[in-house]
Design an enzyme around this catalytic site. Structure first.
Site, PDB file in Angstrom:
ATOM      1  N   GLY A  25       0.810  -1.213   0.000  1.00  0.00           N
ATOM      2  CA  GLY A  25       0.000   0.000   0.000  1.00  0.00           C
ATOM      3  C   GLY A  25       0.844   1.263   0.000  1.00  0.00           C
ATOM      4  O   GLY A  25       2.079   1.215  -0.016  1.00  0.00           O
ATOM      5  N   ALA A  78      -5.166  -2.196   5.582  1.00  0.00           N
ATOM      6  CA  ALA A  78      -6.535  -1.722   5.837  1.00  0.00           C
ATOM      7  C   ALA A  78      -7.396  -1.964   4.611  1.00  0.00           C
ATOM      8  O   ALA A  78      -6.902  -1.994   3.486  1.00  0.00           O
ATOM      9  CB  ALA A  78      -6.532  -0.236   6.174  1.00  0.00           C
ATOM     10  N   THR A 119      -9.707  -0.068   2.554  1.00  0.00           N
ATOM     11  CA  THR A 119      -9.931   1.373   2.416  1.00  0.00           C
ATOM     12  C   THR A 119     -10.939   1.745   1.321  1.00  0.00           C
ATOM     13  O   THR A 119     -11.134   2.930   1.060  1.00  0.00           O
ATOM     14  CB  THR A 119      -8.600   2.098   2.124  1.00  0.00           C
ATOM     15  OG1 THR A 119      -8.016   1.535   0.952  1.00  0.00           O
ATOM     16  CG2 THR A 119      -7.642   1.961   3.300  1.00  0.00           C
ATOM     17  N   THR A 130      -8.026   6.220  11.074  1.00  0.00           N
ATOM     18  CA  THR A 130      -8.564   7.191  10.118  1.00  0.00           C
ATOM     19  C   THR A 130      -9.426   8.282  10.752  1.00  0.00           C
ATOM     20  O   THR A 130      -9.989   8.091  11.839  1.00  0.00           O
ATOM     21  CB  THR A 130      -9.435   6.439   9.072  1.00  0.00           C
ATOM     22  OG1 THR A 130     -10.063   7.363   8.182  1.00  0.00           O
ATOM     23  CG2 THR A 130     -10.535   5.640   9.748  1.00  0.00           C
ATOM     24  N   ASP A 131      -9.542   9.388  10.041  1.00  0.00           N
ATOM     25  CA  ASP A 131     -10.452  10.475  10.434  1.00  0.00           C
ATOM     26  C   ASP A 131     -11.915  10.052  10.319  1.00  0.00           C
ATOM     27  O   ASP A 131     -12.798  10.705  10.885  1.00  0.00           O
ATOM     28  CB  ASP A 131     -10.211  11.701   9.542  1.00  0.00           C
ATOM     29  CG  ASP A 131     -10.472  11.405   8.064  1.00  0.00           C
ATOM     30  OD1 ASP A 131      -9.757  10.535   7.525  1.00  0.00           O
ATOM     31  OD2 ASP A 131     -11.365  12.006   7.463  1.00  0.00           O
ATOM     32  N   TYR A 167     -16.983   1.577   6.739  1.00  0.00           N
ATOM     33  CA  TYR A 167     -15.527   1.738   6.800  1.00  0.00           C
ATOM     34  C   TYR A 167     -15.103   2.377   8.124  1.00  0.00           C
ATOM     35  O   TYR A 167     -14.257   1.844   8.854  1.00  0.00           O
ATOM     36  CB  TYR A 167     -15.038   2.586   5.613  1.00  0.00           C
ATOM     37  CG  TYR A 167     -13.611   3.071   5.772  1.00  0.00           C
ATOM     38  CD1 TYR A 167     -12.552   2.175   5.718  1.00  0.00           C
ATOM     39  CD2 TYR A 167     -13.327   4.421   5.984  1.00  0.00           C
ATOM     40  CE1 TYR A 167     -11.238   2.618   5.878  1.00  0.00           C
ATOM     41  CE2 TYR A 167     -12.030   4.866   6.137  1.00  0.00           C
ATOM     42  CZ  TYR A 167     -10.992   3.966   6.086  1.00  0.00           C
ATOM     43  OH  TYR A 167      -9.688   4.403   6.249  1.00  0.00           O
ATOM     44  N   LYS A 177     -13.068   0.580  11.295  1.00  0.00           N
ATOM     45  CA  LYS A 177     -11.787   1.131  11.756  1.00  0.00           C
ATOM     46  C   LYS A 177     -11.855   1.482  13.249  1.00  0.00           C
ATOM     47  O   LYS A 177     -10.892   1.262  13.995  1.00  0.00           O
ATOM     48  CB  LYS A 177     -11.403   2.364  10.933  1.00  0.00           C
ATOM     49  CG  LYS A 177     -11.007   2.060   9.500  1.00  0.00           C
ATOM     50  CD  LYS A 177      -9.732   1.230   9.392  1.00  0.00           C
ATOM     51  CE  LYS A 177      -8.495   2.037   9.719  1.00  0.00           C
ATOM     52  NZ  LYS A 177      -7.260   1.212   9.565  1.00  0.00           N
TER      53      LYS A 177
END
Length: 289
Positions: A10, A61, A63, A102-103, A126, A130
């Site tokens: 990635g 991840a 994503t 992640t945000d 998602y 996470k």
């Protein structure tokens, strides 16, 4: 020092691989789904036990934000089950875990940068998977570091910068949303920050301070601003028209505000974070080289 990097193909894993040459005394083991299935606890246990690992950096991840809505089980396995397994096994063998989140754990309805203690409220599968991964890590191995990041791009992999360059060279104009705001983040900067944390830990065991941290490049931009900057720096003549999120519907609702407060990671590890446009310029230079 032996370090396992998962998700090595990635963006972030590839940037860590590039930087690893600057640490000749460290032994890096780069893995991806073809060499280590991190959703298989027995496989992970055997891998860590056999190789006397000091650190695991989990860059793996799921994503595909929109696809996750219909592929919940795969997203859950990669984003929640795998981190739980890694936390359990690193705890068992005394290895340190650094996990990237992640945000999207936030709803994006704030009006000032999110701190690590702000309320989480994911808008889709998602973000929820996470967040589940974060919670499982903290339950299994609270001595881990979790780093939330946002709007990642790189010279490697598929990302917004590469998509804009391709479309911009094919068309005379395009529309990009202006009502989603965040901080474009060069994966190379995050990779450098992670390796700096490990370097500090090597010098002093107290240098590894567990907890949740935020990392993105400095400054704020909308996706519209980001696209304009890509074309400006790359010298691509393409007109960018601002559009609203409603004009560009997606299966998953995106956070409208994804700006992260980076004070904690900067103060704890004395990390200097570059301005987003400066990092974008460096990335685009590397792409042309």
């Amino acid at each position: 020092m032996r370090i396992v990097v998962t998700g090595a193909y990635g963006q972030l894993g590839s940037e860590i691989k590039t930087l690893s040459t600057e640490y000749p005394g460290w032994d890096f083991l780069f893995t991806d789904v073809d060499s280590l299935d991190i959703t298989n606890e027995n496989a992970v246990d055997q891998f860590i036990a056999d190789k006397n690992i000091d650190f695991v950096i989990n860059c793996a991840a799921y994503t595909a934000v929109d696809k996750a809505e219909s592929d919940r089980e795969t997203a859950r396995k990669v984003n929640a089950l795998a981190p739980e397994i890694l936390a359990k096994v690193t705890q068992k063998y005394g290895a340190r875990l650094i996990h990237v989140s992640t945000d999207y754990v936030f709803a994006g309805d704030a009006c000032e940068p999110y701190t690590e203690t702000d309320e989480v409220n994911p808008l889709g599968v998602y973000g929820q998977t996470k967040l589940d991964g974060e919670n499982k890590i903290q339950a299994q191995n609270p001595e881990s570091i979790i780093i939330r990041t946002a709007w990642l791009y790189s010279v490697y992999g598929n990302n917004f910068v590469k998509t804009m360059l391709r479309i911009g060279r094919e068309r005379g104009e395009l529309g990009v949303v202006f009502d989603q705001v965040g901080s474009p983040t060069n994966a190379a900067d995050l990779a450098a920050a992670i390796l700096e944390i490990i370097r500090l830990s090597e010098k002093d065991s107290k240098g590894f301070v567990p907890g949740i941290y935020h990392f993105s490049n400095e400054g704020v931009a909308s996706w519209y601003d980001f696209a304009v900057a890509v074309f400006e720096i790359a010298g691509v003549k393409c007109k960018v028209n601002p559009v609203t999120s409603e004009q560009f519907p997606t299966p998953t609702k995106r956070p409208h505000y994804s700006v992260l407060n980076k004070s904690k990671i900067k103060n704890t590890f004395n990390i200097r974070i570059p301005y987003w446009r400066d990092s974008l310029q460096l990335c685009l230079q590397k792409m042309t080289e």
